[in-house]
Design a protein around this motif. Structure first.
Motif, mmCIF file in Angstrom:
data_model
loop_
_atom_site.group_PDB
_atom_site.id
_atom_site.type_symbol
_atom_site.label_atom_id
_atom_site.label_comp_id
_atom_site.label_asym_id
_atom_site.label_seq_id
_atom_site.Cartn_x
_atom_site.Cartn_y
_atom_site.Cartn_z
ATOM 1 N N LEU A 1 -49.866 20.507 73.219
ATOM 2 C CA LEU A 1 -49.423 21.087 71.952
ATOM 3 C C LEU A 1 -49.885 20.176 70.819
ATOM 4 O O LEU A 1 -49.696 18.959 70.889
ATOM 5 C CB LEU A 1 -47.901 21.227 71.907
ATOM 6 N N ASN A 2 -50.485 20.777 69.799
ATOM 7 C CA ASN A 2 -50.937 20.030 68.637
ATOM 8 C C ASN A 2 -50.354 20.669 67.382
ATOM 9 O O ASN A 2 -50.582 21.856 67.128
ATOM 10 C CB ASN A 2 -52.460 20.017 68.554
ATOM 11 N N ILE A 3 -49.600 19.889 66.629
ATOM 12 C CA ILE A 3 -48.962 20.382 65.408
ATOM 13 C C ILE A 3 -49.425 19.523 64.243
ATOM 14 O O ILE A 3 -49.350 18.297 64.301
ATOM 15 C CB ILE A 3 -47.424 20.322 65.522
ATOM 16 N N ARG A 4 -49.891 20.179 63.193
ATOM 17 C CA ARG A 4 -50.290 19.487 61.970
ATOM 18 C C ARG A 4 -49.602 20.159 60.789
ATOM 19 O O ARG A 4 -49.584 21.387 60.701
ATOM 20 C CB ARG A 4 -51.807 19.519 61.783
ATOM 21 N N ALA A 5 -49.058 19.348 59.901
ATOM 22 C CA ALA A 5 -48.405 19.896 58.701
ATOM 23 C C ALA A 5 -48.704 18.982 57.528
ATOM 24 O O ALA A 5 -48.670 17.754 57.662
ATOM 25 C CB ALA A 5 -46.897 20.023 58.903
ATOM 26 N N SER A 6 -48.983 19.586 56.385
ATOM 27 C CA SER A 6 -49.213 18.814 55.161
ATOM 28 C C SER A 6 -48.361 19.400 54.049
ATOM 29 O O SER A 6 -48.233 20.622 53.913
ATOM 30 C CB SER A 6 -50.691 18.845 54.770
ATOM 31 N N VAL A 7 -47.742 18.514 53.285
ATOM 32 C CA VAL A 7 -46.870 18.905 52.187
ATOM 33 C C VAL A 7 -47.493 18.363 50.899
ATOM 34 O O VAL A 7 -47.606 17.148 50.740
ATOM 35 C CB VAL A 7 -45.438 18.366 52.377
ATOM 36 N N ALA A 8 -47.894 19.264 50.012
ATOM 37 C CA ALA A 8 -48.604 18.858 48.805
ATOM 38 C C ALA A 8 -47.637 18.324 47.749
ATOM 39 O O ALA A 8 -46.409 18.404 47.889
ATOM 40 C CB ALA A 8 -49.409 20.035 48.246
ATOM 41 N N GLU A 9 -48.187 17.805 46.688
ATOM 42 C CA GLU A 9 -47.432 17.134 45.632
ATOM 43 C C GLU A 9 -46.258 17.969 45.137
ATOM 44 O O GLU A 9 -46.406 19.146 44.812
ATOM 45 C CB GLU A 9 -48.365 16.804 44.467
#
Length: 279
Positions: free
Chosen positions: A71-79
């Motif tokens: 399982l590969n999870i990627r998350a990005s939260v912008a400014e």
């Protein structure tokens, strides 16, 4: 006459990926990226606290992780965005003849907030669970992170007598190490019962929060009435809490109480438990 083929050649495995992205648009935090491959996805985003906090529930439909799975999870939260990620229930790692893997990569931009609040991970005896988590914080990004690990299934009388649990966790701020940890627990090892190890407790949990609190709040957290054996440490820029417990529910209840106390002080919002935690 053909020789019989070993059934292990036909062992199925799941390979799943999930990529999430969040950005601020006016008063709202909006999901701007949601890509998945295989049995890993999120339910509809929710705004239980209003438009500023976007809540997503990560779902793994097979309900368990077996040998060979990844399982590969990627998350990005912008400014200036705020994302809260949780799960609908426990993640189960089944007994297996080969390792299963989970990799999590989280990136939080300056001014943004990420709450990573999954429910417990249950590692069956003879499972081979290998987890790697990397979190990148930029500028004044804020993080509230926890994990709960239950070894074996005490309610079913199962102890963690074989297999292994391995976890790598790295948190960096602007490229500089903030937290670096390696764990490896082997089934049947003496440290499971040793007073300098898990002291016979099948559950351990960790909470990490960016920021610092005053001595009064730290003492209030330490005075919580709870059956777990836990404590907190204030490090430069990072508050750390750990506990040992006889049951995952006890550890989770302790973390939630800490979250209720710490969230207003460190994130500026009252704690509103996701409804999924009560189902």
């Amino acid at each position: 006459m053909n020789a019989p083929i070993s059934p292990t050649l036909f062992t199925p495995s799941w390979h799943a990926e999930l990529e999430l992205g969040y950005a601020r648009a006016g008063e709202y935090t909006r999901p701007v990226m949601r890509r998945h491959q295989g049995p890993l996805r999120v339910q509809k985003h929710l705004y239980a606290e209003g438009p500023e906090v976007c809540q997503h529930i990560i779902v793994h439909p097979p309900a368990g992780i077996a040998g060979g799975d990844s399982l590969n999870i990627r998350a990005s939260v912008a400014e200036n965005a705020w994302a809260q990620l949780t799960s609908p229930g426990a993640t189960k790692w089944y007994r297996a003849n080969s390792a299963a893997h989970q990799q999590v990569e989280l990136c939080v931009a300056a001014g943004a907030t990420l709450e990573w609040l999954p429910q417990e991970t249950i590692v069956y005896s003879s499972a081979q669970a290998e987890l790697r988590t990397r979190i990148e914080l930029e500028g004044d990004a804020r993080l509230f992170y926890w994990d709960i690990v239950a070894l074996g299934r005490p309610a079913a009388g199962e102890r963690f007598t074989a297999g292994h649990f391995q976890a790598h966790l790295d948190i960096r701020r602007d490229g500089q190490p903030l937290w670096h940890e390696r764990q490896r627990v082997v089934g049947g090892d003496g440290l499971l019962d040793s007073p300098i190890g898990l002291a016979g407790q099948p559950v351990f949990a960790t909470l990490l929060v960016s920021g610092e609190v005053d001595a009064e709040l730290l003492e209030r957290c330490r005075e919580l009435k709870t059956p777990v054996r836990g404590d907190l440490s204030q490090l430069p820029g990072l508050l750390v809490a750990r506990c040992l417990a006889g049951e995952a529910l006890q550890a989770r209840a302790w973390l939630i109480e800490l979250w209720r106390l710490l969230r207003p002080a460190l994130l500026g919002r009252e704690a509103v438990p996701p409804r999924i935690w009560s189902t």
